[in-house]
Design an enzyme around this catalytic site. Structure first.
Site, short mmCIF file in Angstrom:
data_model
loop_
_atom_site.label_atom_id
_atom_site.label_comp_id
_atom_site.label_asym_id
_atom_site.label_seq_id
_atom_site.Cartn_x
_atom_site.Cartn_y
_atom_site.Cartn_z
N ASP A 418 16.35 50.07 -5.54
CA ASP A 418 16.89 51.33 -5.97
C ASP A 418 17.79 50.63 -7.31
O ASP A 418 17.95 49.67 -7.42
CB ASP A 418 18.12 51.89 -4.76
CG ASP A 418 18.67 53.09 -5.41
OD1 ASP A 418 18.15 53.81 -6.35
OD2 ASP A 418 19.89 53.28 -4.62
N GLU A 421 17.29 50.81 -12.71
CA GLU A 421 17.10 51.35 -14.32
C GLU A 421 17.57 50.17 -15.40
O GLU A 421 16.83 50.16 -16.43
CB GLU A 421 18.08 52.43 -14.48
CG GLU A 421 17.68 53.85 -13.94
CD GLU A 421 18.00 53.57 -12.29
OE1 GLU A 421 18.88 53.12 -11.78
OE2 GLU A 421 17.16 54.01 -11.51
N ASP A 490 17.51 61.09 -7.41
CA ASP A 490 18.56 61.79 -6.59
C ASP A 490 18.38 63.45 -6.84
O ASP A 490 19.09 63.86 -8.14
CB ASP A 490 19.83 61.32 -7.04
CG ASP A 490 20.16 59.99 -6.51
OD1 ASP A 490 19.49 59.52 -5.40
OD2 ASP A 490 20.99 59.21 -6.92
C1 GLC Z 1 21.20 55.93 -4.96
C2 GLC Z 1 19.77 56.57 -4.35
C3 GLC Z 1 19.97 57.14 -3.13
C4 GLC Z 1 20.61 56.15 -2.03
C5 GLC Z 1 21.94 56.00 -2.56
C6 GLC Z 1 22.66 54.97 -1.70
O1 GLC Z 1 21.94 57.20 -5.35
O2 GLC Z 1 19.17 57.15 -5.45
O3 GLC Z 1 18.45 57.19 -2.75
O4 GLC Z 1 20.67 56.78 -0.80
O5 GLC Z 1 21.84 55.28 -4.02
O6 GLC Z 1 22.24 53.60 -1.68
#
Ligand code: GLC
Length: 794
Positions: A418, A421, A490
């Site tokens: 995650d 980017e 998200d």
């Molecule tokens: C980001 C991710 C999400 C995750 C969060 C906490 O927002 O896109 O899926 O739950 O971080 O890690």
């Protein structure tokens, strides 16, 4: 990007033939055309007089010697004239003007692939731009993960991987629009850019319906502007112009060649196709075990449970919070006994924390990104100040791989990447440089997730060389499909986001990344029983099916919404598990040819202009058409059925369509699905609670009755679902041919392959559906992989 002040490099001189095509001078730069195949050309322009032969990490092959393209014919003919240079292959004619630099690419039959616009090639400092002609009604598809409808015409797009919900990252793009504009709100279904950037698109000719493809191999920030009526513009904020031009004229051949260049998806382990339960939540070990138990008690099939950032010790990657998880191996063992695997999140941001092992090791090995001045770049993620691994360096990827290998050693099944980017919170990413500070942030920003996935995959393979890997990534760039699946980031628990997942997923699948899916139920904001029920029905019929929810929202488990919704959710999950052999075979096809799993209708019916704008239904694999309910309170919807014969999945009704809309009933318990007549759809007769160790004795084959005479083929691939061995020979591939001839329908099965040791199939239960009957006729055929024929007399 700058708007004015560009220099136009417009005179092509000194054209000469080369071994692969031709070359010439474009003012102070070089221009070059390479014939990759008769139907795939490459054009390049140097900068500073030198060509960059390896502009990005997108390609997996040397195009000039690779022999896995649709054609191996590289022959061409060249005519160098005073006004133009003409290069002709068996399929294409490229005419490049010498006076006002520009080109025209046609197929040998004269139909247009691409025509360059007025301005030729323009540069200003780091930026370069080109333009192309387009007829008013031409459609544009692809460009990876984009919001809005699938036809990109009429809009403009940035390619810059963005942490969408972070106002700091999204701010530049929201602020560019007046407050009331949908793009001023990063939660709208129009916001741009998103997490994944893929500079690959298709242009469809308004008259012929033929498509051409363009892939620009450049990792810098890109800008595609399709708002003008008769042209469009492409600009990049750095790097060189390297473009691959695909002649088409159909999507399948372009996508096959694009994925030959950038790599096909590795076939995932079958459990990655199961139902995934995830939530950002402060679980304890016991909570996780209870959650597993609850799914089993309620007869909810489930293959994985996911752990979000709270499993870590203070958000330090590759650590565990041992107060909350006192015995991880024991937990994994107990889950494994129930057929449930665990996936943990790993963000790239390493807490800036002297004394923390991973941070110290990164410092010592000099694998963190530096600033121009040589300091460790600092951004902000969950643990506060963080350093970022410099994944552009092979030694960093290796180190990251080792960390992942150690992390999964106790039995973690896969890794969730995650914030890649990369997301840097409230701190600008610009000062983050690569290659010990030598390279700008822009050069690698869009490729950061790809590079992180490369390192992660390396580690998982080292830890368990015989097993296929599973990585889920938020961001990505061309080639990400080789290493990871992508979820759609998200999203919001809103009806329009339920809709958005369709064109977003099909846009990605046309761009080479098919293993995708949105957070089921929606991530941010609270879902509600009806929305959740509809989302389960739709989401379980997408390639990646994961329920995920933001922290501090209402519970969003399948069982959180009362008995009625629980029953609907269970049905939705069970339908997916029944469809597993069919779905898995679609993944096999994707891994072999690049063919999408979740397909836009236009992929298969490109000459039916009606489907160019169909964004609210899709094909799952080659034979099922899915039309989810996407609005509150709706219990019926209009469905466009492309010309052909279809069988309603729920009623067994046969429908002969000339390409028309029908209205179908869809009470809350039902999602409209249609099977293509002539399809033989393989199913699991019984639904296991998990794919783990499930090698059934019986496979059901649903044959959708064809009304007219003719043949149709479908393919079933069975293997152990886990190892690399299975990818080579240890599998069984069965080609089904359904033939209607007057009053008889025959299903013939021809198998090949060595099979595999777990193979347990003893029989096929073949059911003919159609004419309003879900069991028109049934045959049980004893079959352990031999060729067979079953004949139905109507
Ligand atoms: C980001 C991710 C999400 C995750 C969060 C906490 O927002 O896109 O899926 O739950 O971080 O890690």
């Amino acid at each position: 990007m700058q708007e004015s002040g560009y220099l136009n490099l417009e005179h092509l001189t000194d054209a000469i033939a080369t071994a692969n095509g031709f070359a010439g001078r474009l003012a102070h730069e070089h221009f070059r055309v390479d014939v990759i195949t008769e139907n795939l050309l490459r054009m390049k322009i140097s900068r500073g007089g030198t060509f960059d032969e390896n502009p990005s990490f997108a390609l997996v092959v040397d195009p000039l010697t690779h022999n896995g393209f649709q054609s191996q014919d590289r022959a061409f003919n060249l005519e160098i004239g005073a006004d133009s240079v003409r290069l002709t292959t068996a399929s294409l004619v490229l005419t490049v003007n010498t006076d006002k630099f520009g080109f025209d690419l046609r197929r040998i039959d004269g139909s247009r692939v691409f025509a360059s616009g007025e301005c030729g090639y323009r540069i200003l400092n780091n930026d370069w731009r080109i333009s192309r002609g387009a007829a008013r009604g031409d459609a544009i598809y692809g460009l990876g993960e984009k919001t809005g409808k699938q036809n990109r015409r009429g809009r403009d797009f940035h390619l810059w991987n963005t942490d969408v919900l972070n106002p700091n990252a999204a701010g530049e793009f929201t602020k560019a629009h007046p407050e009331t504009h949908p793009r001023a709100d990063s939660t709208s279904t129009e916001f741009d850019p998103y997490y994944v950037s893929i500079p690959f698109f298709y242009q469809q000719d308004e008259v012929t319906g033929a498509v051409g493809g363009s892939f620009i191999d450049n990792g810098y920030r890109g800008f595609y502007n399709f708002t003008a009526a008769d042209s469009y513009e492409i600009a990049f904020g750095g790097g060189q112009y390297t473009e691959y031009l695909f002649g088409g004229p159909d999507f399948a051949s372009i996508l096959a060649d694009y994925t030959a260049l950038t790599g096909r998806a590795q076939l995932p382990p079958i459990w990655a196709l199961g139902y995934h339960q995830c939530r950002w939540h402060d679980y304890s070990q016991q909570d996780v075990l209870d959650l597993a138990k609850r799914h089993r008690e309620l007869d909810l099939p489930l293959d994985t449970l996911w752990l979000d950032i709270d499993y870590m010790d203070g958000y330090r990657v590759f650590t565990w919070n041992h107060d909350r998880f006192p015995d991880v191996p024991a937990m994994l063992r107990q889950l494994d006994e129930q057929g449930i695997r665990v996936i943990t999140i790993i963000d790239p941001g390493v807490k800036f924390d002297p004394g923390y092992e991973v941070f110290d090791a990164g410092l010592e090995r000099e694998v963190f990104c530096l600033t121009e001045g040589g300091d460790i770049y600092i951004g902000q993620v969950w643990p506060g100040n963080t350093a970022f691994p410099d994944f552009a360096k092979p030694e960093t990827r290796k180190w990251w791989g080792e960390l992942n290998a150690q992390h999964v050693a106790s039995g973690i099944a896969g890794i969730w990447n995650d914030m890649n980017e990369p997301a840097t919170g409230g701190i600008s990413e610009k000062p983050m440089r690569f290659g010990a500070g030598a390279y700008s942030h822009e050069k690698y920003h869009n490729q950061y997730a790809l590079l992180m996935a490369m390192g992660t995959a390396e580690g998982l393979l080292a830890a368990r060389p015989e097993l296929r890997t599973f990585i889920l990534s938020r961001a990505g760039s061309p080639g990400i499909q080789r290493y990871a699946a992508n979820w759609l980031g998200d999203n919001m628990s809103r009806w329009d986001h339920l809709w958005l997942q369709i064109p977003m997923a099909t846009g990605l699948s046309l761009s080479g990344q098919s293993f995708v899916g949105a957070d089921i139920g929606g991530f941010a904001e609270n879902s509600n029983p009806e929305l959740f029920a509809r989302w389960m029905q739709a989401g379980l019929l997408t390639p990646f099916a994961r329920n995920h929810n933001q922290t501090n929202q209402l519970d969003q488990y399948a069982f959180a919404w009362g008995q009625e919704v629980l029953d609907i959710a269970r049905e939705a999950i069970k339908l997916r598990y029944r469809l597993m052999p069919y779905l898995y075979s679609a993944f096999v096809e994707n891994s072999l040819t690049g063919a999408p799993i979740q397909r836009p209708l236009v992929y298969q019916y490109q000459h039916d202009a009606e489907v160019w704008e169909v964004d609210d239904q899709y094909l799952l694999g080659g034979d099922l058409l899915v039309a989810p309910i996407l609005e509150a309170g709706k219990t019926s919807r209009s469905v466009y059925l492309p010309a052909g014969e279809w069988v309603d999945w729920h009623s067994g009704d046969s429908i002969e369509s000339r390409g028309e809309r029908i209205t179908v009933e869809a009470p809350l318990t039902r999602i409209p699905i249609f099977a293509r007549a002539g399809a033989a759809i393989a199913l699991w007769s019984e639904v296991p609670v998990s794919t783990a160790g499930y090698y059934p004795e019986e496979i059901a084959v649903l044959v959708a009755l064809p009304i007219r005479d003719g043949s149709h083929t479908s393919v079933l691939v069975e293997d152990d679902g886990l190892t690399f061995e299975a990818l080579a020979e240890k599998k069984l591939t069965t080609q089904f041919t359904v033939t209607r001839s007057g009053g008889t329908v025959a299903l013939r099965g021809v198998s090949q392959g060595l099979g595999f040791k777990e193979f347990n199939r003893k029989r096929l239960r073949i059911r003919l559906i159609g004419l309003g009957d879900l069991a028109l006729q049934e045959r049980v055929v004893e079959n352990t992989g031999e060729d067979f024929e079953a004949v139905f007399n109507l």
